[in-house]
Design an enzyme around this catalytic site. Structure first.
Site, mmCIF file in Angstrom:
data_model
loop_
_atom_site.group_PDB
_atom_site.id
_atom_site.type_symbol
_atom_site.label_atom_id
_atom_site.label_comp_id
_atom_site.label_asym_id
_atom_site.label_seq_id
_atom_site.Cartn_x
_atom_site.Cartn_y
_atom_site.Cartn_z
ATOM 1 N N ASP A 124 -0.813 12.031 -4.822
ATOM 2 C CA ASP A 124 -1.947 12.175 -4.151
ATOM 3 C C ASP A 124 -2.502 12.537 -3.358
ATOM 4 O O ASP A 124 -1.579 13.779 -3.807
ATOM 5 C CB ASP A 124 -1.667 10.703 -3.693
ATOM 6 C CG ASP A 124 -3.766 10.268 -3.275
ATOM 7 O OD1 ASP A 124 -4.288 9.556 -4.127
ATOM 8 O OD2 ASP A 124 -4.139 10.540 -1.717
ATOM 9 N N ARG A 144 1.320 -0.523 -11.903
ATOM 10 C CA ARG A 144 1.589 -0.139 -10.266
ATOM 11 C C ARG A 144 2.245 -1.638 -9.300
ATOM 12 O O ARG A 144 1.986 -1.946 -8.275
ATOM 13 C CB ARG A 144 0.585 -0.481 -9.784
ATOM 14 C CG ARG A 144 -0.323 -0.470 -8.747
ATOM 15 C CD ARG A 144 -0.396 0.997 -7.675
ATOM 16 N NE ARG A 144 -0.871 0.588 -6.727
ATOM 17 C CZ ARG A 144 -0.330 0.945 -5.547
ATOM 18 N NH1 ARG A 144 1.229 0.136 -5.719
ATOM 19 N NH2 ARG A 144 -0.668 0.589 -4.455
ATOM 20 N N TYR A 148 -8.261 13.404 6.429
ATOM 21 C CA TYR A 148 -6.817 11.046 6.565
ATOM 22 C C TYR A 148 -6.194 12.247 7.630
ATOM 23 O O TYR A 148 -6.527 11.166 8.682
ATOM 24 C CB TYR A 148 -6.486 11.906 5.385
ATOM 25 C CG TYR A 148 -6.747 11.623 4.710
ATOM 26 C CD1 TYR A 148 -7.823 9.858 4.344
ATOM 27 C CD2 TYR A 148 -8.066 12.104 3.842
ATOM 28 C CE1 TYR A 148 -9.088 9.181 3.226
ATOM 29 C CE2 TYR A 148 -8.641 11.971 2.394
ATOM 30 C CZ TYR A 148 -8.898 10.893 1.889
ATOM 31 O OH TYR A 148 -10.174 10.330 1.513
#
Ligand code: 1CP
Length: 380
Positions: free
Chosen positions: A112, A75, A188
């Site tokens: 995601d 990451r 979202y």
């Protein structure tokens, strides 16, 4: 089909050569088929096909993530989260990490649920320590259908990750593709990020029902495109995360939580895509009864707020379930965690069950507790 069946074959005592040869061939074909079957049979796919087993297959929601040092290392090399998800080599690498470490029965593709808003040009960013930020969707924004046509191209790198991961994964490990359920993704989009009470989104339901319905249709279509990309690239299973289904008023659940899932699944089936679909309507309590009956899912993922013994009582007898250990029990570990695991295993012992958490694993989880959980479930 059992081994005894072919060994007991009496071809040797029969005098006829051609018949013996024929049986010989049959034996070899059978042996080949059984070996092939043994080599490719996946405990997770078996459970999803409705088969019970003495030990449930297991994996963990959010299993590729920050609780793993090897994930944090990869990451670090990628500052922008969206670019990370679109980097097939790196996404494949982190997808495989939890399988290498814990030998789980399934890998879930690293991506995601916010890849859809990203593909719809919603300017998605992940801010460390804060979470996702999007340009909020307002009532006057037109629904641009040309963007729907571009979804498959824009999300093609995730298809590439699926392909690459499938090629590196052992045959008995299932690969899960996923998307957010339309409602959760819309929260979202309207809130512009994470929310505690979803006030703006819920207000749309009352003030702008027609506009909300149109947006729901739009995101549902986008979700179909995204899942088709993953299914065609080789995902074995698909999962729809409705993480914030709890915020939908009960009388609107059919329209907002159930119908879009049914529509997505019917669209996949119409395209000839047969992958089993796991639905996760988190936090809807008694609403799972109707969801299980009407959404046309193959398996139901259960959150940790819902009692496993009750779930077992109210769901159709052979419906596969997934779940539902409280992820925070993995912080404490020890006998508190194993007692909770036993309750789940015991409640679901008579139906097809995939052991999992009731929500995603949290970053501070000690690795040794995950190891203990795996051992405990496998020894059962
Ligand atoms: O920098 C980082 O590493 C950020 C942490 C992270 C990770 C590891 C995010 C940001 N997304 C992911 C990957 C991810 N997200 C996966 C694949 C990894 C795996 O499961 O092994 C999956 C399946 C998701 C799904 C996802 N993203 C959901 C649904 C599941 C759930 O946990 O409820 C949701 C709601 C998101 C949104 C999201 N992604 C990331 C954050 C910080 C958030 C917001 C969460 C919130 O609002 O509370």
């Amino acid at each position: 089909m059992g081994i005894k069946l072919w060994i007991n074959s009496d071809f040797l005592v029969k005098g006829c050569y051609s018949q013996a040869l024929l049986q010989h061939l049959t034996i070899y074909t059978n042996i080949y088929l059984v070996i092939e079957n043994l080599m490719t049979s996946s405990p997770l796919l078996n459970a999803l096909a409705g088969k019970k087993s003495s030990r449930p297959p297991l994996w963990m929601m959010r299993q590729a993530g920050r609780y793993l040092a090897e994930y944090r290392a990869v990451r670090q090399s990628q500052s922008d989260f969206i670019s990370f998800c679109l980097n097939s080599e790196k996404a494949c690498e982190v997808t495989l990490q939890p399988i290498q470490r814990f030998d789980f029965d399934a890998a879930i593709i690293f991506s995601d649920i916010l890849m859809i808003p990203w593909a719809l040009d919603r300017n998605v960013h992940f801010i460390p320590g804060t979470g996702p930020k999007l340009t909020p969707w307002t009532i006057d924004i037109p629904l641009d259908n040309t963007l729907l046509d571009k979804i498959s191209t824009r999300l093609a790198p995730i298809g590439k990750t699926v392909q690459l991961t499938r090629s590196k994964l052992a045959a008995e490990k299932a690969l899960i593709g996923f998307a957010g359920a339309p409602w959760t993704v819309i929260t979202y989009m309207i809130e512009g990020g994470s929310s505690r009470d979803f006030t703006d989104t819920r207000q749309w339901l009352w003030f702008h029902p027609k506009k909300f319905e149109a947006l729901l249709d739009y995101v549902t279509e986008a979700t179909i495109h995204f899942l088709v990309v993953q299914a065609r690239a080789g995902a074995d299973v698909l999962m729809l995360f409705d993480s914030w289904a709890n915020a939908v008023p009960a009388e609107r659940r059919e329209q907002i939580v159930v119908a879009p899932i049914r529509r997505i699944i019917r669209a996949l089936r119409k395209l000839g895509l047969k992958q089993p679909v796991i639905g996760f309507p988190k936090g809807i309590g008694e609403g799972i009864i109707n969801y299980a009956e009407e959404a046309e899912i193959d398996a139901l993922a259960i959150d940790h707020m819902t009692d496993a013994a009750w779930v077992n009582k109210i769901l159709p007898k052979n419906m596969p379930v997934q779940g539902n250990l409280d992820p925070l029990s993995l912080l404490v570990g020890g006998s508190k965690m194993t007692k909770s695991i036993d309750h789940i295993l015991d409640s679901f012992k008579d139906r097809p069950h995939i052991f999992n958490l009731g929500h995603g694993i949290t970053p501070p989880t000690p690795i040794c507790n995950v190891e203990r959980m795996v051992q405990w479930v496998r020894k059962s």
